[in-house]
Design an enzyme around this catalytic site. Structure first.
Site, PDB file in Angstrom:
ATOM      1  N   GLU A 234       0.837  -1.198   0.000  1.00 28.97           N
ATOM      2  CA  GLU A 234       0.000   0.000   0.000  1.00 28.97           C
ATOM      3  C   GLU A 234       0.873   1.248   0.000  1.00 28.97           C
ATOM      4  OE1 GLU A 234      -3.104   0.274  -0.433  1.00 28.97           O
ATOM      5  OE2 GLU A 234      -4.017  -1.645   0.109  1.00 28.97           O
ATOM      6  N   CYS A 235       0.338   2.340  -0.551  1.00 32.11           N
ATOM      7  CA  CYS A 235       1.103   3.577  -0.665  1.00 32.11           C
ATOM      8  C   CYS A 235       1.078   4.416   0.606  1.00 32.11           C
ATOM      9  CB  CYS A 235       0.557   4.423  -1.812  1.00 32.11           C
ATOM     10  SG  CYS A 235      -1.143   5.000  -1.527  1.00 32.11           S
ATOM     11  N   GLY A 236       0.254   4.061   1.564  1.00 33.91           N
ATOM     12  CA  GLY A 236       0.131   4.857   2.780  1.00 33.91           C
ATOM     13  C   GLY A 236      -1.242   5.474   2.926  1.00 33.91           C
TER      14      GLY A 236
END
Length: 268
Positions: A234-236
């Site tokens: 996930e990118c955050g």
């Protein structure tokens, strides 16, 4: 017919009740329910296939679809920026563009953070280009809920996805296509002539920043080309906001813990 908006915040019991109901509906029906019942509804999108399906469905459900929020990391492929213009041309939906704070281009971003921040401090990079701009957008626009393009078939943290979730900040996240698989998404895109990223015809299946996106081989998972060779999935944007904020502050040396975190009182 007038529909009563949801009374926020939702209790766990109410959330479970809603998910039991939404779990029986089609994506179009979930989106129609959301338009009728969820206040402050927007769609966050990087114009991936699932997000594009939702955009197209919403254009057929309502004449006033939820506005879009596009987080411009400054490192998208040129083809992604072209797709943004294609979507603007086809759908009459407002697009709010948010960039890293105080940065309008790569030169300004790298003057502030240094080159290749995604290699030197991945958490700070994610916070600067995705998390902070998203929270700024939510505050500016009065966002109470966002439509996402996440699906359970994408695996990892998304495998147990529910149609409606509430994150640690109280933000509602609606996942209308949570049960769909990649072939079904691709079928809808082709059948309805929905604009798509040209990179998808060049061996890519999930497109993010150019520096962390690669082509995938036949038979690989659709997100295998994102952060290839790393455990990251996930990118955050879909991680705990308070944890991400604290990590970014610690990295910058400005704080050791985020006092905005609802659990801060447990540590003092």
């Amino acid at each position: 017919m007038a529909f009563a908006p949801l009374d926020l915040p939702l209790s766990k019991e109410k959330l479970d009740e809603i998910n039991t109901h939404l779990g029986t509906l089609t994506p179009e029906e979930i989106l129609k329910w959301a338009v009728d019942h969820i206040p402050g509804l927007y769609q966050t999108t990087a114009f991936g296939l699932t997000g594009l399906v939702a955009i197209d469905m919403l254009s057929k459900i309502t004449s006033s679809p939820p506005p879009l929020i596009f987080l411009d990391t400054l490192y998208h492929f040129p083809e992604t920026y072209e797709l943004v213009e294609d979507v603007k041309a086809k759908y009459s939906v407002p697009i709010h563009v948010y960039k890293p704070e105080g940065c309008s281009n790569v030169k300004e971003f790298e003057a502030k953070y240094g080159e290749k921040l995604w290699e030197t401090d991945e958490d700070t990079y994610d916070y600067a280009v995705k998390v902070e701009p998203a929270r700024r957008a939510y505050a500016d626009l009065g966002v109470k809920a966002v439509i996402t393009g996440r699906r359970a078939s994408q695996g990892a943290d998304r495998a147990s996805l529910q149609p409606l979730e509430v994150d640690t900040t109280g933000l509602l996240k609606l996942n209308p296509l949570f049960q769909w698989t990649f072939p079904f998404v691709e079928w809808y895109i082709n059948e309805n002539k929905v604009p798509r990223n040209k990179l998808l015809d060049q061996g890519y299946r999930s497109v993010g920043d150019w520096h962390s996106t690669t082509k995938v081989a036949e038979g690989q998972d659709e997100r295998a080309g994102r952060w290839a060779g790393r455990e990251k999935t996930e990118c955050g944007l879909h991680k705990d906001y308070f944890v991400m904020k604290t990590q970014a502050k610690v990295a910058s040396g400005t704080s050791t813990f985020d006092r905005d975190c609802p659990w801060f009182k447990l540590f003092v």
